[in-house]
Design an enzyme around this catalytic site. Structure first.
Site, PDB file in Angstrom:
ATOM      1  N   GLN A   1      20.679  26.902   6.901  1.00 10.17           N
ATOM      2  CA  GLN A   1      21.657  27.496   7.831  1.00 10.17           C
ATOM      3  C   GLN A   1      21.095  27.698   9.230  1.00 10.17           C
ATOM      4  OE1 GLN A   1      24.882  28.139   7.324  1.00 10.17           O
ATOM      5  NE2 GLN A   1      24.899  27.570   5.162  1.00 10.17           N
TER       6      GLN A   1
ATOM      7  N   SER B   1      19.629  20.703   5.087  1.00  7.84           N
ATOM      8  CA  SER B   1      20.752  20.008   4.458  1.00  7.84           C
ATOM      9  C   SER B   1      21.550  19.286   5.537  1.00  7.84           C
ATOM     10  CB  SER B   1      21.646  21.023   3.744  1.00  7.84           C
ATOM     11  OG  SER B   1      22.848  20.405   3.355  1.00  7.84           O
TER      12      SER B   1
ATOM     13  N   CYS C   1      30.135  27.566  -2.679  1.00  3.99           N
ATOM     14  CA  CYS C   1      29.912  27.225  -4.080  1.00  3.99           C
ATOM     15  C   CYS C   1      30.211  28.396  -5.006  1.00  3.99           C
ATOM     16  CB  CYS C   1      28.479  26.738  -4.288  1.00  3.99           C
ATOM     17  SG  CYS C   1      27.375  27.201  -3.001  1.00  3.99           S
TER      18      CYS C   1
HETATM   19  C1  PLP Z   1      21.164  28.418   2.585  1.00  4.21           C
HETATM   20  C2  PLP Z   1      21.539  27.222   1.784  1.00  4.21           C
HETATM   21  N1  PLP Z   1      20.630  26.652   0.998  1.00  4.21           N
HETATM   22  C3  PLP Z   1      20.909  25.563   0.270  1.00  4.21           C
HETATM   23  C4  PLP Z   1      22.146  24.995   0.285  1.00  4.21           C
HETATM   24  C5  PLP Z   1      22.411  23.796  -0.558  1.00  4.21           C
HETATM   25  O1  PLP Z   1      22.494  22.637   0.222  1.00  4.21           O
HETATM   26  P1  PLP Z   1      23.230  21.327  -0.336  1.00  4.21           P
HETATM   27  O2  PLP Z   1      24.679  21.689  -0.439  1.00  4.21           O
HETATM   28  O3  PLP Z   1      22.943  20.278   0.692  1.00  4.21           O
HETATM   29  O4  PLP Z   1      22.617  20.996  -1.653  1.00  4.21           O
HETATM   30  C6  PLP Z   1      23.164  25.553   1.086  1.00  4.21           C
HETATM   31  C7  PLP Z   1      24.501  24.978   1.103  1.00  4.21           C
HETATM   32  O5  PLP Z   1      25.427  25.516   1.602  1.00  4.21           O
HETATM   33  C8  PLP Z   1      22.845  26.703   1.856  1.00  4.21           C
HETATM   34  O6  PLP Z   1      23.754  27.288   2.629  1.00  4.21           O
END
Ligand code: PLP
Length: 368
Positions: free
Chosen positions: A154, A174, A301
């Site tokens: 983020q 990401s 999620c």
């Molecule tokens: C802080 C954080 N870490 C990890 C992830 C996971 O990333 P990805 O969706 O690319 O697997 C997210 C996804 O929103 C996130 O906000």
């Protein structure tokens, strides 16, 4: 990205000229990512996203007999990885946060043990945008000779990142949080850090991540990193911060019983997590969505879950206030008109939901 779905189809591991063409594109993307992070290109490992980067950092290092330290407000990619470590018998300590959502560096200092192998604490939280004192945490880890991983999914492209200044050994990125496509990401791995790979196969990514590269995704990630570096120079991040601040100010002025979660702590410039007492956040999201404004509760999620956000409850919010919270996220393309639209819509939608809320109608009885 487009040519790499079609005419430039070579496998980047092939010796022929088609392969060499894509290899060059992958390496250019690696250089752009290294430029964004302030590291060497060889320290960048491309992955399928933030989740894989977090998993590779954690499972790549933690072994039986080790102790791992994390925090209570991590994304599920770290939270559930650490939970799995604990299920396998590896000791895990979860550090609490204060009312602003901040980890106390002294808590980290006190939690270190002789067998602590890894500290994994996020750079910026995905629900509140609150930025942890990563440089201070990094210094404590270095003093304790402990690996430091930070999930910067983020933070990337919103705040400048220099891995050497943070003093981290591992840092996750990401793609889809920095305007690259979904399904691609990267892990910074400091030179000399040996990770047990999660995937076994060929010697791609210097044997740290086997499998033929997602070339179009990586090319997109590289371009996004390049544009992110420009964004710090051309004022677009400052513009986004000003829009976010005006959105917050206007909402707080026009809605009673509302407040910013994490206010007063350093935050990334695009996120605003606001509670609106006496309503359900999910109801507000649906109401706003029907009018054309897309916002979220908690993490994308975990929406659909009935449980209040683990991040907000860890910050000490009552469950009803945590459930009454929604997250506004701005992007580079948002305009002052978008913010005006939100400022008109949100107070009216909150008022309508409160009219229907027995909690609101009984609020005097509740508070007395
Ligand atoms: C802080 C954080 N870490 C990890 C992830 C996971 O990333 P990805 O969706 O690319 O697997 C997210 C996804 O929103 C996130 O906000």
């Amino acid at each position: 990205m487009r040519p790499y779905f079609g005419e430039r189809f070579g496998n980047a591991s092939s010796i022929h000229h088609h392969g060499q063409e894509t290899r060059a594109a992958v390496e250019l993307a690696r250089e752009s990512m290294a430029d964004l992070l302030g590291c060497r290109p060889a320290e960048v490992v491309f992955t399928s996203g933030g989740t894989e980067a977090d998993n590779l950092a954690i499972f790549g290092l933690a072994r039986s007999g080790d102790h791992v330290i994390t925090s209570t407000i991590e994304h599920h990619a770290v939270l559930n990885s650490c939970k799995h470590l604990a299920e396998k018998g590896i000791e895990v300590t979860s550090l609490p946060v204060d009312g602003h959502g901040l980890v106390d560096p002294d808590d980290l200092r006190r939690a270190l043990r002789p067998n602590t192998k890894l500290v994994t604490i996020m750079f910026a939280n995905n629900e509140t945008g609150v930025i942890q004192p990563v440089e201070e945490l990094g210094k404590i880890c270095a003093e304790g000779e402990v690996y430091f991983h930070t999930d910067a999914v983020q933070a990337a492209a919103k705040v400048p990142i220099r891995v050497k200044e943070i003093g981290c050994d591992l840092l996750s990125i990401s793609g889809h949080k920095i305007h690259a496509p979904q399904g691609v990401g990267a892990l910074y791995v400091r030179k000399g850090t040996t990770l047990e790979p999660m995937l076994y196969g060929g010697s791609h990514e210097r044997s740290r991540r086997a499998g033929t590269e997602n070339v179009p995704g990586i090319v997109g990630l590289g371009k996004a990193a390049e544009l992110a570096v420009q964004g710090f120079k051309n004022g677009e991040i400052a513009r986004m911060a000003a829009l976010r601040d005006s959105l917050e100010r206007a909402i707080l002025q026009s809605v009673e019983g509302a407040g910013v979660n994490g206010e007063g702590a350093p935050r990334v410039p695009n996120t605003s997590n606001i509670y609106f007492d006496y309503i359900e956040g999910e109801g507000l999201i649906i109401s706003l969505d029907l009018k054309g404004l897309a916002v979220s509760t908690g993490a994308a999620c975990s929406s659909g879950a009935i449980e209040p956000s683990h991040v907000l409850t860890a910050m000490g919010l009552r469950p009803d206030r945590a459930r009454a919270s929604i997250r506004f996220s701005l992007g580079k393309q948002n305009t002052a008109e978008d913010v005006e639209f939100a400022i008109e819509l949100v107070p009216a939608s909150v008022a309508r939901l409160r009219e229907l809320s027995p909690l609101y109608n009984n609020k005097e009885a509740i508070s007395s």
